[in-house]
Design a protein around this motif. Structure first.
Motif, PDB file in Angstrom:
ATOM      1  N   UNK A 111       0.956  -1.273  -0.068  1.00 48.54           N
ATOM      2  CA  UNK A 111       0.105   0.125   0.077  1.00 48.54           C
ATOM      3  C   UNK A 111       1.026   1.268  -0.055  1.00 48.54           C
ATOM      4  N   UNK A 112       1.992   1.366   0.869  1.00 49.82           N
ATOM      5  CA  UNK A 112       2.861   2.382   0.934  1.00 49.82           C
ATOM      6  C   UNK A 112       3.742   2.453  -0.307  1.00 49.82           C
ATOM      7  N   UNK A 113       3.922   1.351  -0.952  1.00 54.46           N
ATOM      8  CA  UNK A 113       4.737   1.476  -2.105  1.00 54.46           C
ATOM      9  C   UNK A 113       3.897   1.963  -3.220  1.00 54.46           C
ATOM     10  N   UNK A 114       2.770   1.598  -3.249  1.00 53.60           N
ATOM     11  CA  UNK A 114       1.876   2.049  -4.189  1.00 53.60           C
ATOM     12  C   UNK A 114       1.699   3.587  -4.447  1.00 53.60           C
ATOM     13  N   UNK A 115       1.515   3.959  -3.187  1.00 54.55           N
ATOM     14  CA  UNK A 115       1.262   5.528  -2.824  1.00 54.55           C
ATOM     15  C   UNK A 115       2.405   6.382  -3.243  1.00 54.55           C
ATOM     16  N   UNK A 116       3.556   5.803  -3.066  1.00 55.94           N
ATOM     17  CA  UNK A 116       4.839   6.515  -3.301  1.00 55.94           C
ATOM     18  C   UNK A 116       5.163   6.242  -4.949  1.00 55.94           C
ATOM     19  N   UNK A 117       4.906   5.313  -5.605  1.00 55.37           N
ATOM     20  CA  UNK A 117       4.954   5.161  -6.959  1.00 55.37           C
ATOM     21  C   UNK A 117       4.039   5.990  -7.936  1.00 55.37           C
ATOM     22  N   UNK A 118       2.667   6.033  -7.322  1.00 54.74           N
ATOM     23  CA  UNK A 118       1.797   6.773  -7.846  1.00 54.74           C
ATOM     24  C   UNK A 118       2.078   8.269  -7.810  1.00 54.74           C
ATOM     25  N   UNK A 119       2.556   8.789  -6.552  1.00 59.65           N
ATOM     26  CA  UNK A 119       3.094  10.102  -6.290  1.00 59.65           C
ATOM     27  C   UNK A 119       4.325  10.635  -7.480  1.00 59.65           C
ATOM     28  N   UNK A 120       5.006   9.544  -7.565  1.00 57.65           N
ATOM     29  CA  UNK A 120       6.280   9.848  -8.480  1.00 57.65           C
ATOM     30  C   UNK A 120       5.642   9.935  -9.778  1.00 57.65           C
ATOM     31  N   UNK A 121       4.916   9.146 -10.329  1.00 58.92           N
ATOM     32  CA  UNK A 121       4.286   9.260 -11.783  1.00 58.92           C
ATOM     33  C   UNK A 121       3.423  10.541 -11.651  1.00 58.92           C
ATOM     34  N   UNK A 122       2.598  10.979 -10.690  1.00 61.21           N
ATOM     35  CA  UNK A 122       1.995  12.162 -10.884  1.00 61.21           C
ATOM     36  C   UNK A 122       2.690  13.518 -11.014  1.00 61.21           C
ATOM     37  N   UNK A 123       3.849  13.331  -9.848  1.00 55.08           N
ATOM     38  CA  UNK A 123       4.811  14.483 -10.098  1.00 55.08           C
ATOM     39  C   UNK A 123       5.510  14.661 -11.336  1.00 55.08           C
TER      40      UNK A 123
END
Length: 293
Positions: A174-186
């Motif tokens: 869950x935390x990994x997905x949040x960080x990867x999603x934030x990376x893609x968004x940024x």
């Protein structure tokens, strides 16, 4: 004439559902619209007065067309062909529209399209119809010329490929997905400061030779340099979404469902410490790619 007009109206009514089925079967919007056009021609020549469930009947027609297209891919090119003439049932907006293709891929899930592309035609049809659109195996079996039980096994085999093995319990997905999603968004929004907050000051990015078509792998060190490079590379990255790569959350770039680049991340204390960008075919083949829940 009235009967034909009524069928046209009902086909248009069911078109979004039929297009969704075809896209998941074929992984290409233009091919999906080809399939709908073929299905419409078949439907317009059929006697549907005794058909009680027209949506179900049309779904079966579209599925048969898609199955034939999947089976024929081995003897022709894999890139989708554009529809040559506009059809009022399809709508001109869908034809050759890359932005709409990307939106559809994002809505379905790029990782799912990649995994579906590895299935046999029969597995793909059985899984898509049953697991994604709740079509009973008894209705799928005749088009595959299999028994319902054999069709169930096809879907089960496909399901195992889609879900893969359970990831290691130590991984906080869950935390990994949040960080990867934030990376893609940024990177997509070109938000430099947001990206910097995700990166360890000593982050290391490696890109193999096939990514940049260079003689040696590219290595970038440090948060600012990595952030600038990632933003430049990802700004126009389309057909990109999260996937489980060897049990950890990463990103895949897969135009029309064909895997081209995978990005893996190493996280320590909530920060990205390593990014590995993979494009060499032999390295991509070794990845265990599955669909995140």
């Amino acid at each position: 004439m009235d009967e034909h007009h009524g069928l046209t109206e009902r086909f248009v009514e069911h078109r979004p559902h039929l297009r969704a089925v075809a896209f998941r079967m074929l992984g290409s919007l233009s091919e999906a619209d080809d399939a709908l056009q073929d299905a419409w021609l078949r439907a317009s020549r059929a006697d549907v007065r005794q058909v009680q469930n027209l949506a179900g009947w049309l779904t079966t027609v579209v599925a048969r067309v898609c199955l034939n297209m999947l089976r024929s891919r081995g003897s022709r090119r894999e890139e989708p062909l554009d529809i040559q003439a506009a059809d009022p049932l399809l709508g001109a907006a869908s034809m050759g529209n890359p932005e709409q293709e990307v939106e559809m891929a994002d809505s379905v899930g790029v990782a799912l399209l990649v995994v579906l592309d590895t299935l046999s035609p029969a597995e793909r049809v059985a899984f898509v119809l049953h697991d994604l659109f709740a079509v009973p195996f008894e209705e799928i079996a005749p088009m595959l010329e299999r028994s319902p039980e054999a069709t169930r096994q096809l879907a089960s085999r496909a399901r195992r490929r889609v879900k893969g093995a359970a990831p290691a319990p130590r991984v906080d997905l869950i935390r990994q997905r949040e960080i990867v999603a934030a990376f893609l968004s940024a990177t997509r929004s070109q938000d430099f400061q947001a990206l910097i907050t995700l990166l360890h000051p000593d982050v290391l990015l490696r890109a193999d030779k096939a990514v940049m078509l260079t003689a040696a792998p590219v290595v970038v060190h440090g948060a600012e340099a990595v952030a600038k490079g990632a933003m430049a590379a990802m700004q126009r990255a389309q057909f990109t979404g999260p996937a489980l790569l060897d049990g950890a959350v990463g990103l895949v770039m897969a135009p029309y469902g064909h895997l081209r680049v995978a990005i893996t991340f190493t996280l320590v204390d909530g920060l990205i410490t390593d990014i590995d960008v993979i494009a060499e075919p032999e390295r991509l083949d070794r990845l265990n790619l599955t669909v995140p829940d």
